[in-house]
Design a protein around this motif. Structure first.
Motif, PDB file in Angstrom:
ATOM      1  N   MET A   1       0.829  -1.203   0.000  1.00 55.23           N
ATOM      2  CA  MET A   1       0.000   0.000   0.000  1.00 55.23           C
ATOM      3  C   MET A   1       0.866   1.258   0.000  1.00 55.23           C
ATOM      4  N   ASN A   4       2.612   1.777  -3.163  1.00 51.96           N
ATOM      5  CA  ASN A   4       1.740   2.363  -4.171  1.00 51.96           C
ATOM      6  C   ASN A   4       1.598   3.873  -3.959  1.00 51.96           C
ATOM      7  N   TYR A   5       1.476   4.275  -2.700  1.00 47.52           N
ATOM      8  CA  TYR A   5       1.371   5.710  -2.385  1.00 47.52           C
ATOM      9  C   TYR A   5       2.625   6.452  -2.845  1.00 47.52           C
ATOM     10  N   LYS A   7       4.848   5.543  -4.977  1.00 48.80           N
ATOM     11  CA  LYS A   7       4.992   5.519  -6.423  1.00 48.80           C
ATOM     12  C   LYS A   7       4.234   6.697  -7.031  1.00 48.80           C
ATOM     13  N   ILE A   8       2.976   6.832  -6.621  1.00 53.94           N
ATOM     14  CA  ILE A   8       2.154   7.937  -7.114  1.00 53.94           C
ATOM     15  C   ILE A   8       2.792   9.271  -6.719  1.00 53.94           C
ATOM     16  N   ARG A  11       5.789   9.956  -8.910  1.00 53.93           N
ATOM     17  CA  ARG A  11       5.407  10.257 -10.298  1.00 53.93           C
ATOM     18  C   ARG A  11       4.726  11.618 -10.393  1.00 53.93           C
ATOM     19  N   ASN A  12       3.956  11.970  -9.361  1.00 53.92           N
ATOM     20  CA  ASN A  12       3.330  13.293  -9.352  1.00 53.92           C
ATOM     21  C   ASN A  12       4.364  14.399  -9.236  1.00 53.92           C
TER      22      ASN A  12
ATOM     23  N   GLU B  97      -1.041   8.361 -13.764  1.00 52.60           N
ATOM     24  CA  GLU B  97       0.306   8.173 -13.221  1.00 52.60           C
ATOM     25  C   GLU B  97       0.642   6.699 -12.979  1.00 52.60           C
ATOM     26  N   LEU B  98      -0.348   5.827 -13.190  1.00 51.84           N
ATOM     27  CA  LEU B  98      -0.100   4.396 -12.960  1.00 51.84           C
ATOM     28  C   LEU B  98      -0.104   3.657 -14.289  1.00 51.84           C
ATOM     29  N   ILE B 109      -5.175  -4.132  -4.071  1.00 55.67           N
ATOM     30  CA  ILE B 109      -4.414  -3.492  -2.991  1.00 55.67           C
ATOM     31  C   ILE B 109      -5.363  -3.113  -1.868  1.00 55.67           C
ATOM     32  N   ARG B 118      -1.556 -10.917  -6.130  1.00 48.14           N
ATOM     33  CA  ARG B 118      -2.029  -9.812  -6.967  1.00 48.14           C
ATOM     34  C   ARG B 118      -1.499  -9.967  -8.385  1.00 48.14           C
TER      35      ARG B 118
END
Lengths: 808, 225
Positions: A1, A4-5, A7-8, A11-12, B97-98, B109, B118
């Motif tokens: 999780m 993923n946060y 990563k965003i 990228r932002n 962005e993904l 997730i 996954r």
């Protein structure tokens, strides 16, 4: 999780480079300010705490009051020599008493090496039982016991003896006395309130050639002995202080006006060692102390700069919310709960602030030497390496991240997913108003800082240019020396032989110094002398002192030049005339006058001038001539014409008369300028921080306006198609922001006025806060904001409208 | 599977009250494919919101698999939603962005499924949607049809019992649109219940039943043959 946060988040950051730059730059700079100031504050708070007894050491201080009016007359951090032993004798709870006597600048000589040493102290043999010193050679228990023993710091020993063993070497003091080196110690750390480089055994003072045992036991008026008590742990010093009035009355008699007890005009109190640096502002501090007020001011500034950076983050993140709206909707639809979204946005802001913290450490590390230069401090990053501080530092990115991120997180996570995904999200209302409030807050702080900077510089300008009542230019001050006692006239005549030298005067103190000596006075009323209530400071001076400084006699005459010592004449300033209750300067002339033990007549009145810094009022002053050459500590030389030639001549003459004493001089105008060093530094630091604050605020505004304009791109297109000119569009777009700056100014004005009024209270002579500074500050903020916005606005307004309309 | 009765939703602004759903009553059985049609503003989207547990009704009853969910709080709704419901939108709504893989992975997730599982499940569904070769691309590098296939993949990756589709072909040309409709029909044949909001009579023909709405109420129901 979390992955993923992040990563965003990354990228932002990379996608919106400009906004990321504003956020990262702002937060890094804000945090750097905080780190720098934390280093400074930690250092200020650490003073004297390296002593293992720090919590139990107290300095005995003495305050003199006018017994009639109870007005403060003199506040000293040191006391008369008999106090120490008597306190130890009378109060069993005192574990140790130790004394130091600062001796001023003194020339020391070993073989061919002669230096003027300024940190020379006489020190009690038990000094090391109270204070922590690292003694590297000699026995600390005995090294200061024998008269004519001296202990040196390692650096000082190296200076005189090179690599030779310094122990038992004999060093000559003021070309008069020989001292034997009995110990070597390491210099005290910078965060000590005194720094003795050379310590002479206190027992030497018993020698009548130097001071005399009788004086040590009975002289109540020489209050220059630093006296420290070691009290039992946890002992309440108030219990001791309560007994001091009776203690003084018991021992000190006949030292003041007859009808008063000593405790009516002399107050003893105790100051905790660890409070000296930040809380003590006596008239005679050993070194220039810090000030808790400054600690508060700088802490506030650092927090403000950081807050401005946090606000940028809040503003830009919420403004950008439209761009993130779809992501939020999708995440909600994919099963994210509100809490998870809040966590995501907070982890994003914490991530940004972690990166900013790392950058801030790097920036702090490279900016510290520069700050040290600027502030005259000796700060090191190492002071941050304390477990508590490290813990706080680890928490900082989280705190800053949460402060900056909580509003955007709450705001973004509350989007209605279907609305967002259908593109019918309206970002407006409360969110926009909140952003406006934040912008107003940022600009208020910036305007306050600009006003503060302006007023600090106005006051400095006022000080530098105020008519002081004397001419400080081209006056040289040199220390008088006992070696001149017998041939001073010859020395003076030789100096005056040079055409560039106009006056050579003697005095016990020189302007830019302090006026700390005072005696009681009597003046004739009717037929006899009656004591006055006036608190008059004394300066011993000869007939050439006033002319050297261009000070005018406004009534009566100067001292007689031809008589050797005109000891029956007194000169007073105009303030003294008033303090004595005389109606005019002329009325004073010829009056019988007694000052301390000396009787004579008031021969002249000279104009008021600023002897001390403008922090102090002009005090009543009396001048009288000394009874011998040694009564004067200073020689003042007025130079006219060719300064380098005069300086060369003075040095030649000095070396001819005093070959054994190093030649050293000060220009009085330079000394004057040094009086305001701390204000000048404050001014520079204010300027730097207000520039940083404005820069960060403007970057935020730049980002925000760029964003707002993008949002209104269609409106701009339509307006242009309908015939709007570039200037009306720029006006339209700038107007909203300029209104905010105006509101910010209205908020900033009273705050700045209040704060700067407080700051100016420290000066006895100060400017009235000028209104134009406020207007200029608001204009600067408005112009900078306008420039920032119009850059974007012009870009938008000059684009082909068809292009804008097609973006639909 | 879905049973709603006298459902009401009213939007209020300062001076206007808009009734979006007016005592709406209908039922969707498990395994059904239902199309909802009607003019703009008839309450279709509000209905979809409520069916998708993204919004709560002001009054009435909503039984989801026999459980009354009308009064569920946000946390409970999210919990039920992420285990049982998949969404497909007109505008795809992929996160720019993904990557394709990461977009499809997202629901898993939030379900708290471990990374190896996954990976397996995402790859399986990408394979099924014939978009596996694009797994590391970003949405803007794909065609509209491909993007919608990714969106469908994301909707089905957690094996939902119900798929809510909001004009799934609205942004696609006819061949891509047909492809997506075929995908949905496939899923329905494998047992997934589908409720689709659409303006397209052509797409509605893929369904078993068409509900027509006007002013927050159902006006007709057509059973398709």
């Amino acid at each position: 999780m979390i992955r993923n946060y992040l990563k965003i988040a990354v990228r932002n950051l990379l996608k919106y480079k400009f906004i990321s730059f504003i956020n990262l730059f702002g937060l890094s700079v804000g945090l750097t300010c905080c780190l720098l100031i934390t280093t400074y504050i930690l250092n200020e708070l650490s003073y004297d705490r390296y002593n293992k007894n720090a919590e139990n050491i107290y300095r005995v201080e003495r305050t003199f009051l006018n017994p009639e009016t109870k007005m403060l007359s003199l506040e000293l951090g040191s006391v008369a020599p008999p106090f120490g032993p008597l306190l130890e004798n009378d109060f069993k709870e005192i574990k140790k008493v130790t004394r130091l006597l600062p001796f001023g600048t003194t020339p020391l000589k070993f073989e061919d090496k002669i230096f003027n040493e300024k940190d020379v102290f006489f020190a009690d043999e038990n000094l090391f039982d109270v204070f922590d010193f690292k003694v590297t050679r000699g026995n600390p228990a005995k090294a200061l016991y024998n008269p004519y023993s001296v202990m040196l710091t390692e650096e000082t020993a190296k200076k005189y003896f090179g690599n030779d063993d310094p122990m038992n070497k004999v060093i000559r003091f003021n070309n008069q006395f020989d001292f034997k080196v009995t110990g070597i110690y390491k210099s005290l750390p910078p965060n000590a309130h005194f720094h003795p480089e050379i310590m002479l055994s206190f027992n030497t003072l018993k020698d009548t050639a130097i001071y005399g045992e009788k004086n040590l036991k009975t002289n109540w008026s020489n209050n220059s002995f630093l006296t420290y008590l070691l009290l039992p742990p946890g002992y309440n010093p108030k219990k001791l202080e309560a007994q001091f009035p009776a203690f003084q009355d018991r021992y000190i008699r006949d030292d003041g006006p007859a009808k008063f007890k000593t405790s009516d005009f002399s107050v003893l109190n105790l100051k905790k060692l660890t409070d000296i640096h930040l809380y003590s502002h006596k008239d005679d501090e050993v070194e220039i102390n810090g000030d808790i007020k400054r600690v508060y001011i700088f802490s506030a500034i650092a927090l403000f700069v950081l807050l401005i950076a946090c606000i940028n983050y809040m503003n830009l993140s919420t403004a950008r919310s439209v761009l993130r709206a779809k992501e939020i909707g999708v995440r909600k639809v994919a099963g994210a709960r509100k809490g998870e979204l809040i966590a995501q946005f907070l982890s994003e802001s914490v991530f940004v602030s972690c990166v900013a913290t790392i950058l801030a450490f790097a920036l702090t590390w490279s900016a510290l030497p520069w700050l040290n230069d600027l502030s005259g401090q000796k700060l090191v990053l190492g002071s941050l390496l304390n477990p508590y501080i490290i813990l706080v530092m680890l928490l900082v990115p989280f705190i800053v991240g949460i402060v900056a991120g909580i509003y955007p997180a709450l705001f973004l996570s509350s989007f209605q997913p279907i609305k967002v995904l259908k593109g019918i999200l309206k970002v407006g209302g409360a969110n926009v108003s909140f952003r406006k409030v934040l912008v107003v807050f940022q600009f208020s702080i910036s305007i306050i800082l600009i006003i503060a900077t302006g007023i600090v510089f106005q006051q400095l300008h006022f000080i530098q240019n105020k008519s002081l009542g004397f001419d400080k230019n081209h006056v040289l001050q040199i220390n008088n020396n006992a070696g001149l006692n017998d041939n001073y006239q010859a020395f003076k005549t030789e100096l005056l032989a040079n055409a560039n030298i106009k006056e050579v005067g003697l005095s016990s103190r020189v302007p830019t110094g302090r006026l700390l000596d005072a005696n009681g006075s009597q003046i004739n009323r009717g037929d006899s002398l009656a004591p006055t209530k006036a608190d008059i400071k004394l300066v011993r001076a000869d007939a050439d002192f006033l002319p050297a400084y261009g000070i005018k006699i406004v009534a009566g005459r100067n001292f007689y030049k031809d008589t050797n010592f005109d000891t029956s004449s007194f000169l007073i300033n105009e303030a003294a005339v008033k303090a004595l209750g005389l109606k005019s300067n002329e009325e004073a002339i010829g009056k019988q006058f007694q000052y301390g033990g000396r009787k004579g007549t008031l021969a002249g009145v000279f104009n008021d001038f600023h002897f001390e810094s403008l922090h102090q009022r002009i005090l009543p002053v009396v001048l009288f001539e000394g009874t011998n050459q040694g009564a004067y500590g200073n020689i003042s030389i007025k130079i006219t014409g060719n300064v380098p030639a005069a300086l060369a001549h003075i040095e030649r003459t000095w070396k001819k008369f005093l070959p054994e004493i190093p030649y050293q001089y000060n220009f009085v105008d330079e000394r004057y300028s040094k009086l305001y060093d701390s204000e000048k530094r404050q001014g520079t630091i204010f300027t730097i921080f207000s520039c940083i604050a404005i820069l960060i605020a403007c970057l935020g505004l730049f980002g925000l306006s760029a964003f707002t304009i993008t949002q209104r791109i269609k409106e701009i297109g339509i307006r242009k198609v309908l015939g709007a000119s570039v200037s009306t569009i720029v006006g339209l777009l700038s107007k909203d922001f300029l209104k905010l700056v105006l509101v910010a100014a209205v908020i900033a004005f009273p705050v700045a006025w209040y704060a700067m009024n407080k700051w100016l209270e420290d000066f006895a002579y100060r400017i009235n806060i000028p209104v134009w500074v406020f207007i200029v500050a608001a204009c600067i903020a408005a112009i900078v904001a306008f420039a920032t916005i119009s850059f974007q606005a012009i870009k938008a307004a000059t684009t082909n409208p068809v292009k804008n309309l097609r973006t639909e | 599977m879905i049973r709603i009765k006298n459902l009401e939703k009213i939007y209020r602004t300062e001076d206007v009250e808009t009734v979006a759903l007016n005592k709406l009553t209908f039922e969707v059985k498990e395994g059904e494919f239902v199309a909802v049609m009607g003019p703009s503003g008839c309450g279709k989207s509000t209905l979809l919101n409520i069916l998708g547990l993204l919004d709560d009704p002001d009054d009435g009853s909503f039984l989801f698999n026999g459980i009354e969910v009308a009064k569920f709080n946000e946390r409970k709704r999210a919990e039920l939603r992420k285990r049982n419901i998949g969404f497909v939108f007109q505008s795809f709504n992929l996160i720019d962005e993904l990557t394709v893989f990461e977009n499809v992975e997202l629901p898993l997730i939030y379900l708290g499924i471990k990374a190896p599982e996954r990976k397996q499940r995402v790859e399986a569904v990408l394979d099924k949607m014939q978009i596996m070769h694009r797994r590391n691309h970003y949405p803007q590098q794909l065609s509209g049809g491909q993007q919608q296939r990714v969106a469908v993949a994301r909707a089905v990756v957690n094996n939902p019992k119900l798929i809510l589709a909001d004009e799934p072909t609205g942004n696609l040309d006819s061949s891509n649109g047909n492809e997506v409709m075929a995908l949905l029909t496939d899923l329905n044949e494998q047992g997934t219940t589908i409720v689709m909001v659409t303006h397209s009579e052509h797409d509605a023909r893929y369904s078993h039943r068409i509900i027509r709405m006007l002013d927050g109420q159902t006006v007709t129901e057509n059973i398709m043959v």
